[in-house]
Each structure stands twice: as structure tokens, then as C-alpha cells.
Design a protein around this motif. Sequence first.
Motif, PDB file in Angstrom:
ATOM      1  N   ALA A  54       0.835  -1.205   0.000  1.00 37.89           N
ATOM      2  CA  ALA A  54       0.000   0.000   0.000  1.00 37.89           C
ATOM      3  C   ALA A  54       0.868   1.252   0.000  1.00 37.89           C
ATOM      4  O   ALA A  54       0.562   2.235  -0.677  1.00 37.89           O
ATOM      5  N   LEU A  55       1.957   1.194   0.744  1.00 35.65           N
ATOM      6  CA  LEU A  55       2.844   2.342   0.808  1.00 35.65           C
ATOM      7  C   LEU A  55       3.568   2.571  -0.516  1.00 35.65           C
ATOM      8  O   LEU A  55       3.703   3.714  -0.971  1.00 35.65           O
ATOM      9  N   ARG A  56       4.004   1.493  -1.174  1.00 36.47           N
ATOM     10  CA  ARG A  56       4.732   1.615  -2.438  1.00 36.47           C
ATOM     11  C   ARG A  56       3.819   1.972  -3.609  1.00 36.47           C
ATOM     12  O   ARG A  56       4.187   2.753  -4.474  1.00 36.47           O
ATOM     13  N   PHE A  61      -1.061   8.067   0.918  1.00 37.26           N
ATOM     14  CA  PHE A  61      -2.508   8.096   0.684  1.00 37.26           C
ATOM     15  C   PHE A  61      -3.083   6.679   0.726  1.00 37.26           C
ATOM     16  O   PHE A  61      -4.157   6.453   1.272  1.00 37.26           O
ATOM     17  N   GLY A  62      -2.346   5.713   0.164  1.00 38.30           N
ATOM     18  CA  GLY A  62      -2.781   4.311   0.199  1.00 38.30           C
ATOM     19  C   GLY A  62      -2.815   3.768   1.607  1.00 38.30           C
ATOM     20  O   GLY A  62      -3.693   2.982   1.964  1.00 38.30           O
ATOM     21  N   GLY A 134      -1.033   7.867   7.474  1.00 40.87           N
ATOM     22  CA  GLY A 134      -1.180   7.930   6.018  1.00 40.87           C
ATOM     23  C   GLY A 134      -1.616   9.277   5.505  1.00 40.87           C
ATOM     24  O   GLY A 134      -0.937   9.897   4.692  1.00 40.87           O
ATOM     25  N   PHE A 135      -2.758   9.748   5.994  1.00 39.12           N
ATOM     26  CA  PHE A 135      -3.253  11.030   5.496  1.00 39.12           C
ATOM     27  C   PHE A 135      -2.440  12.203   6.048  1.00 39.12           C
ATOM     28  O   PHE A 135      -2.240  13.202   5.358  1.00 39.12           O
ATOM     29  N   GLY A 136      -1.937  12.081   7.290  1.00 40.72           N
ATOM     30  CA  GLY A 136      -1.129  13.151   7.852  1.00 40.72           C
ATOM     31  C   GLY A 136       0.151  13.350   7.057  1.00 40.72           C
ATOM     32  O   GLY A 136       0.489  14.479   6.684  1.00 40.72           O
ATOM     33  N   LEU A 137       0.882  12.278   6.793  1.00 43.75           N
ATOM     34  CA  LEU A 137       2.116  12.396   6.037  1.00 43.75           C
ATOM     35  C   LEU A 137       1.864  12.716   4.563  1.00 43.75           C
ATOM     36  O   LEU A 137       2.685  13.341   3.918  1.00 43.75           O
ATOM     37  N   HIS A 138       0.720  12.254   4.036  1.00 47.59           N
ATOM     38  CA  HIS A 138       0.394  12.588   2.646  1.00 47.59           C
ATOM     39  C   HIS A 138       0.225  14.091   2.459  1.00 47.59           C
ATOM     40  O   HIS A 138       0.712  14.669   1.476  1.00 47.59           O
TER      41      HIS A 138
END
Length: 141
Positions: A54-56, A61-62, A134-138
Motif C-alpha cells: 500500500a505504501l509503495r 494516501f494508500g 497515512g493522510f497526515g504524512l500525505h
Amino acid sequence: MPGIGFFGAARSRRDGPAGRGRPLPACCAMRFTKWDYLVFPVLAALAIGVFYAALRLLGFFGLGLLGLVIAFVTVRMDLERDGHSPEPTVLVEQARARERMTRAEKAAFRSAQQWRLRPLFVAQIVATGCIILGFGLHFLL
């Protein structure tokens, strides 16, 4: 009465949390077997693989989307913890049956339900972490 539990774990009605000898419902008391020690690393590797994929594939976002999927599943399971029923009359009958329970039966029911929903709480924490990271770092990066 001994039986077979999740992943083939032997279970006994006398085994409680931490083996204190308190009786639990037959569905909840389990011990690890050799099979469990073989399956756990495979499941852990699979979870790490899904996380990495999911990360790659979709980036942070994934990871946030994966957290949302886990959160929706756990919330649905939490809402249906008393059993899924399309008929509201069944839920009313369940509520009436609980009103007729003695205090000991109510306490046993609550204890069994808390024991059964403990992994669900862990999944909700994991989902929350995935969503925040996920959304925070995105949006930050």
C-alpha cells in the motif's frame, strides 16, 4: 469440555485469562499449539507485505485508505456484535431476554462479549494509526 479452537488451539472451559482457572465460555479459552506458532509468522509477514505494498503503490494516501477500510470493517463488526438481523423485532426480543437475565448471567455475558471484542479494539487502534500516519504524512509531505 475440551475442544478445538481458532487455528487448532486446544481449549478448556477451566482456562481463563492468564490461566487463573476461572471458567470462560467454550469459544473464548484457547492455548497456542505448534500450528499457531507456524501460522503467526506467515500472517505477520502477510500484514507487513500489505502495508508495504500500500505504501509503495499509493504512497501515504494508500496507507490512509487501508486504514479507512480497516476502520469501516471494525465499526461494522462493532455494530453487529449482538448478531446481524434485518428484522428489528429480533433485536427487541434480544433486549427483552437480557432484561430477564440474572445479575450473574448479565455479568457473564458482558465478560464474554468484552473478551470476544478485544481483538476488534486492537484493529481499531491499528486503523486509527494508519489513517493518521497515512493522510497526515500525505498532506504534510
